[in-house]
Scaffold this motif. Structure first.
Motif, mmCIF file in Angstrom:
data_model
loop_
_atom_site.group_PDB
_atom_site.id
_atom_site.type_symbol
_atom_site.label_atom_id
_atom_site.label_comp_id
_atom_site.label_asym_id
_atom_site.label_seq_id
_atom_site.Cartn_x
_atom_site.Cartn_y
_atom_site.Cartn_z
ATOM 1 N N TYR A 283 -5.091 -4.536 2.202
ATOM 2 C CA TYR A 283 -6.014 -3.526 2.767
ATOM 3 C C TYR A 283 -7.017 -4.425 3.865
ATOM 4 N N VAL B 142 -3.455 -5.550 -3.520
ATOM 5 C CA VAL B 142 -3.829 -4.386 -2.893
ATOM 6 C C VAL B 142 -4.911 -4.898 -1.988
ATOM 7 N N LEU C 21 0.731 -1.121 -0.056
ATOM 8 C CA LEU C 21 -0.062 0.069 -0.314
ATOM 9 C C LEU C 21 0.799 1.132 0.170
ATOM 10 N N TYR D 37 -5.270 2.772 -0.147
ATOM 11 C CA TYR D 37 -5.857 1.831 -0.923
ATOM 12 C C TYR D 37 -6.756 2.295 -2.022
ATOM 13 N N ILE E 76 -4.301 4.777 5.478
ATOM 14 C CA ILE E 76 -4.056 3.266 4.809
ATOM 15 C C ILE E 76 -5.270 3.296 4.013
#
Length: 375
Positions: free
Chosen positions: A56, A52, A11, A26, A22
Motif C-alpha cells: 500500500y 500488505v 492487495l 488495504y 486500492i
C-alpha cells in the motif's frame, strides 16, 4: 531470499484499480491481518500485515506507483542498481554517490540517478468512473464527465511569472536544478537545489492569476465516447485530458473505467447475452412460437414440443458486437417452464385424467374419488 509478491496481487486488486479501490482493499486486509486481532498466530499475521502495508505504501503514491509499474520491485531495490532513482549510500567511506552520474557518463545513460527537474514534465493521469446501462455498453454512447484538474495558466502561459517579466536563472545552481559537490577528487554527491526546488529558474515577480505556480485548478466538462462492446471494469484513455504538464510537458490522460448497471432482462458473459424466457406447461409440451427480446429487437423463436425447463437455445449473432469490430456474440435463451397455480376443479380433474392416461400415480394429497367431473 524469497521472491517478493506482486504488490497488486498482495492487495488483491487489478493494475487498473482506482485509488479508492486500492485504499479499500488495504483497509480490509490491514484489519484482517492486524497482529492484535490474530492472537492465535501473531507471527504469521505480522508478516502478512507488513507485506500488505509495504504494498500500500507504494501503490498509494502516484510517483512510486508509476516507478513500480515500469520497473517492478527493482525500482526500490538499492542492491539492484537503483532503477527507481536516488543515490547509493554506503560502501564508499560513507559518501553519497550519484550512480546516474558515474555510469551515465561511462555508458551514455541508462541509470536514472538523481533526476533533474528543469526539463518538461508530463502531467499526471486522472481516474474517473462512468456508469452506463447494459445497452449503452453494448452499442456505445457518449457521456459527459466533470473533471476537476489543473490547466496551464492563460495569463503567464505556464511560466509562473507576471506578464512582461520572466523567470530568471537560479544563481545557486546556475540553472541546473542540482547542487553537486566533488569528494576526494573522484566521487560526487548530488542534491536538489533548495533555492529553485530543482527547476533551475527563480521567479522574482510571480503571476497574479496562478501565484507563480504556472497552472490553475478548474472544472472541465469532457465528453467521452464509450466504445461499443466494452465490458464491466474495463478502462480506456482520453488523451490529453488529465493534469497539465509542467515546463512545456504534455498533459496526462483521463482514464475512464466503465461500470455497467444491472439490467432486469439481460445478463452478459464476454460478448454473449443470456436471458430467461418463461413459458406455460402446455407451450412446453405442445411447442409454441414466441417472441424473444434481444438487444437488437424482438425475434420470432420456435419452442419445440416436449421442451424441458432449463433447456438452453442459441440465437446466433444476437449478442454484443466485439470490441475488435469483427462480428457479434450470441444470445442464449434459458427456458423456464412455469407450473400452474390455483387450478380450478375442472383443471385439476383434467390433470388427473391425464395422469391416469400416462400411468402417473405419484401425485400426493389428492384422492381420486374426491373429484367427479360431469360432462
Amino acid at each position: 531470499m524469497a521472491e517478493k509478491k506482486d504488490y497488486y496481487e498482495v492487495l488483491g486488486v487489478s493494475k487498473s484499480a482506482t485509488d479508492e479501490e486500492i485504499k479499500k482493499a488495504y483497509r480490509s486486509l490491514a484489519k484482517k491481518y492486524h497482529p492484535d486481532l490474530n492472537k492465535d498466530n501473531p507471527e504469521e499475521a505480522a508478516a502478512k500485515f507488513k507485506e500488505v502495508s509495504e504494498a500500500y505504501e507504494v501503490l498509494k503514491d502516484p510517483e512510486k506507483k508509476a516507478k513500480y509499474d515500469r520497473f517492478g520491485h527493482a525500482a526500490f531495490d538499492q542492491t539492484a542498481g537503483g532503477y527507481g532513482g536516488g543515490t547509493y549510500s554506503g560502501g564508499f567511506s560513507g559518501f553519497d554517490v550519484d550512480l546516474g552520474d558515474i555510469f551515465g557518463n561511462i555508458f551514455g545513460g541508462g541509470f536514472s540517478g538523481t533526476q533533474r527537474r528543469n526539463g518538461p514534465v508530463r502531467g499526471a493521469d486522472i481516474n474517473k468512473q462512468v456508469t452506463v446501462s447494459f445497452t449503452e455498453a453494448a452499442f456505445g454512447c457518449k457521456k459527459k464527465v466533470e473533471v476537476y484538474k489543473s490547466e496551464t495558466c492563460s495569463s503567464c502561459h505556464g511560466s509562473g511569472a507576471k506578464a512582461g517579466t520572466s523567470a530568471e536563472t537560479c544563481q545557486s545552481c546556475h540553472g541546473t536544478g542540482q547542487i553537486r559537490s566533488t569528494m576526494g577528487g573522484f566521487f560526487s554527491s548530488v542534491r536538489t537545489c533548495d533555492v529553485c526546488g530543482g527547476s533551475g529558474k527563480v521567479i522574482k515577480t510571480p503571476c497574479e492569476t496562478c501565484r507563480g505556480r504556472g497552472f490553475v485548478r478548474k472544472t472541465e466538462t469532457v465528453e467521452v465516447s464509450i466504445p461499443a462492446g466494452i465490458d464491466y471494469g474495463q478502462t480506456f484513455a482520453v488523451p490529453g485530458k488529465g493534469e497539465c504538464g509542467q515546463r512545456g510537458g504534455s498533459a496526462g490522460d483521463l482514464l475512464i473505467t466503465v461500470i455497467i448497471a444491472p439490467d432486469p432482462i439481460y445478463k452478459r458473459k464476454g460478448f454473449d447475452v443470456y436471458i430467461e424466457k418463461h413459458i406455460s406447461i402446455t407451450e412446453a409440451a405442445l411447442g409454441a412460437s414466441l417472441k424473444v427480446p434481444t438487444i437488437h429487437g424482438d425475434v420470432e423463436f420456435s419452442v419445440p414440443e416436449g421442451t424441458q425447463s432449463n433447456a438452453l437455445f442459441r440465437l446466433k449473432d444476437k449478442g454484443i458486437r466485439r470490441l475488435n469490430g469483427v462480428g457479434n456474440g450470441d444470445e442464449y435463451v434459458t427456458i423456464i417452464v412455469d407450473t400452474p397455480k390455483n387450478l380450478t376443479k375442472e383443471q385439476k380433474a383434467k390433470l388427473l385424467e391425464f395422469a391416469e392416461m400416462t400411468g402417473d400415480k405419484n401425485y400426493a394429497g389428492i384422492k381420486k374419488e374426491k373429484w367427479h367431473w360431469k360432462k
